[in-house]
Design an enzyme around this catalytic site. Structure first.
Site, short mmCIF file in Angstrom:
data_model
loop_
_atom_site.label_atom_id
_atom_site.label_comp_id
_atom_site.label_asym_id
_atom_site.label_seq_id
_atom_site.Cartn_x
_atom_site.Cartn_y
_atom_site.Cartn_z
CD GLU A 150 -2.92 1.64 2.48
OE1 GLU A 150 -3.70 1.91 3.82
OE2 GLU A 150 -2.40 2.77 1.41
CG HIS A 153 -1.63 -0.56 6.47
ND1 HIS A 153 -0.84 -0.48 8.11
CD2 HIS A 153 -1.60 0.57 6.27
CE1 HIS A 153 0.18 0.46 7.53
NE2 HIS A 153 -0.04 1.38 6.31
NI NI Z 1 0.24 2.12 5.31
#
Ligand code: NI
Length: 196
Positions: A150, A153
């Site tokens: 995460e 990102h």
């Molecule tokens: Ni992802």
């Protein structure tokens, strides 16, 4: 609240470095979190980063259900145990064990595919939380993998960019069938990442 559209690989919002959230307690941040939570629940994923809903801010949400935790029997505070719904604003990661392990990941922004990705085994993360205050936790195994996926990102990185063997990138059904069938890939039976 609203269900948000997911950006897919190739969209520029997934390639840029996201901006810091200036005020974690701002009402528009609370609204974004509510919409992201509704979106994630609708899709049934593990985690979601703001750039995936076309918002270039450093904010992620995730949880680790007991069924997906590396150690489902561990208490909620254990690094590889289940984790309740969590919001991380402007998160920072400190790697505690620079050995990595390979595991299967998928991503809502890379639909239909899954790949074997090396990730650090153990880390500490710190973040602001909604409404103010700070959170600090240690993470291992699946939990650490979700955090790395995460938070990547937020820096414009998708999991295929972390792969060291692209022969282990494939369609989700094929990867589940062939990769999880290999005895030495037992851990890969647990698909990771925000695609669930
Ligand atoms: Ni992802």
């Amino acid at each position: 609240m609203a269900i948000l559209k997911i950006a897919r690989m190739g969209h520029p919002v997934l390639r840029r470095r996201a901006d810091p959230v200036p005020d974690a307690a701002a009402p528009e941040v609370a609204r974004l979190i509510a919409d992201m939570r509704e979106t994630l629940a609708d899709i049934g994923g593990i985690g979601l980063a703001a750039p995936q809903v076309h918002v270039p801010l450093r904010l992620v949400i995730f949880s680790v259900p007991a069924a997906r935790a590396g150690d489902p029997e561990a208490g909620e505070g254990a690094p590889d145990g289940p984790v309740p719904f969590t919001v991380l604003i402007n998160p920072e990661i400190e790697v505690l064990d620079d050995r990595s392990e390979v595991g299967l990941e998928s991503c809502l922004s890379v639909p239909g595919l899954a790949g074997m990705v090396p990730r650090f085994r153990r880390l500490r993360y710190r973040a602001e939380v909604p409404g103010g205050g700070l959170l600090e936790r240690e993470a291992a195994g699946f939990h650490a993998r979700v955090i790395q996926h995460e938070c990547d990102h937020l820096d414009g990185v998708l999991y295929p960019m972390r792969m060291t063997d692209l022969s282990l990138l494939g369609f989700t059904e094929e990867m589940a069938r062939w990769i999880s069938a290999a005895p030495n890939r037992a851990r890969a039976t647990t698909a990771v990442g925000d695609g669930g």
